[in-house]
Design an enzyme around this catalytic site. Sequence first.
Site, PDB file in Angstrom:
ATOM      1  N   HIS A  27      -1.268  -1.310  -4.283  1.00  0.00           N
ATOM      2  CA  HIS A  27      -2.542  -0.975  -3.650  1.00  0.00           C
ATOM      3  C   HIS A  27      -2.607   0.525  -3.388  1.00  0.00           C
ATOM      4  CE1 HIS A  27      -6.164  -2.103  -1.378  1.00  0.00           C
ATOM      5  NE2 HIS A  27      -5.817  -1.162  -0.516  1.00  0.00           N
ATOM      6  N   MET A  81      -9.102   8.012  -0.011  1.00  0.00           N
ATOM      7  CA  MET A  81      -9.963   8.448   1.094  1.00  0.00           C
ATOM      8  C   MET A  81     -10.481   9.851   0.821  1.00  0.00           C
ATOM      9  SD  MET A  81      -7.724   7.181   4.367  1.00  0.00           S
ATOM     10  CE  MET A  81      -6.719   5.700   4.293  1.00  0.00           C
ATOM     11  N   HIS A  90      -8.496   1.119  -4.121  1.00  0.00           N
ATOM     12  CA  HIS A  90      -9.456   0.853  -3.049  1.00  0.00           C
ATOM     13  C   HIS A  90     -10.155   2.163  -2.687  1.00  0.00           C
ATOM     14  CE1 HIS A  90      -9.856  -0.297   1.521  1.00  0.00           C
ATOM     15  NE2 HIS A  90     -11.032  -0.124   0.945  1.00  0.00           N
ATOM     16  N   ASP A 150      -4.856   3.442  -1.741  1.00  0.00           N
ATOM     17  CA  ASP A 150      -5.951   3.769  -0.821  1.00  0.00           C
ATOM     18  C   ASP A 150      -6.464   5.177  -1.098  1.00  0.00           C
ATOM     19  OD1 ASP A 150      -6.187   1.439   0.948  1.00  0.00           O
ATOM     20  OD2 ASP A 150      -4.135   1.922   1.546  1.00  0.00           O
ATOM     21  N   MET A 187     -11.505  -5.888   5.401  1.00  0.00           N
ATOM     22  CA  MET A 187     -10.700  -4.969   6.205  1.00  0.00           C
ATOM     23  C   MET A 187     -10.425  -5.597   7.568  1.00  0.00           C
ATOM     24  SD  MET A 187      -9.997  -2.331   4.367  1.00  0.00           S
ATOM     25  CE  MET A 187      -9.276  -1.334   5.676  1.00  0.00           C
ATOM     26  N   SER A 237       0.841  -1.196   0.000  1.00  0.00           N
ATOM     27  CA  SER A 237       0.000   0.000   0.000  1.00  0.00           C
ATOM     28  C   SER A 237       0.872   1.241   0.000  1.00  0.00           C
ATOM     29  CB  SER A 237      -0.913   0.012   1.231  1.00  0.00           C
ATOM     30  OG  SER A 237      -1.530   1.287   1.368  1.00  0.00           O
ATOM     31  N   ASP A 296      -6.626  -6.302   4.292  1.00  0.00           N
ATOM     32  CA  ASP A 296      -5.945  -5.015   4.401  1.00  0.00           C
ATOM     33  C   ASP A 296      -6.047  -4.530   5.834  1.00  0.00           C
ATOM     34  OD1 ASP A 296      -4.954  -2.450   4.181  1.00  0.00           O
ATOM     35  OD2 ASP A 296      -6.408  -1.773   2.686  1.00  0.00           O
ATOM     36  N   MET A 341     -12.284   4.249  -0.564  1.00  0.00           N
ATOM     37  CA  MET A 341     -12.873   4.440   0.761  1.00  0.00           C
ATOM     38  C   MET A 341     -13.569   5.799   0.757  1.00  0.00           C
ATOM     39  SD  MET A 341      -9.911   2.887   3.250  1.00  0.00           S
ATOM     40  CE  MET A 341      -8.492   3.173   2.189  1.00  0.00           C
TER      41      MET A 341
END
Length: 215
Positions: A34, A38, A67, A36, A138, A9, A172, A69
């Site tokens: 990966h 947000m 991913h 992330d 998660m 990540s 994750d 979020m």
Amino acid sequence: MPELKIAPSILASDFSRLGEEIKAVIDAGADWIHVDVMDGHFTPNITIGPPVVAALRPHCSVPMDVHLMISDPDAYIEDFANAGADIISFHIEAATHPHRVISKIKDCGCKAGIVLNPGTSQDDIEFVIDAVDMVLVMTVNPGFGGQKFIPEMVRKIQYVRAMLGDRDLEVDGGIDGTTAQAVIEAGANVLVAGSYIYGSDSYLDAIESLRNADR
């Protein structure tokens, strides 16, 4: 079990040299990268958006695992797909019409994943699981890197593996040389690790320790 994959990540990398950090873990044996994402609403933090993914794409020679979020994943699928995502995952908790989001991801030419927060039951994805390419469990509450692994999630991984068959099951949160063994034995085959890999002295050694955790 599908093939084991290691997905560092970049949330834990040096943001001032993201391209170099991606190349370094790929050279060390990473299978996926990966990313992330947000938004400051679904999670307390804000990270990166499609322009950064697009800028990083030329530096990434392996699948880019994005991913989301975020509170409204449906609104950003095309942007991330056009930026170069290969896999796009979204949270079941954030989707009013998850089948519609899955279809949109696939229509954009990406693989579709669905994500479960620690407090969300695997039963919540029972009627969409046949439509996805991957499930992400998660093992911490999303929003911050470096959190401690929640051991109760091992049982959820076992349940999801039974539902998912031979498709990818990603985990994750708090994944390291110790927790990796437990999640692999439970049925996970894609390990996301940020702090453990990027905080190590040797990316190669950290990735190899995850890959060999169940041996």
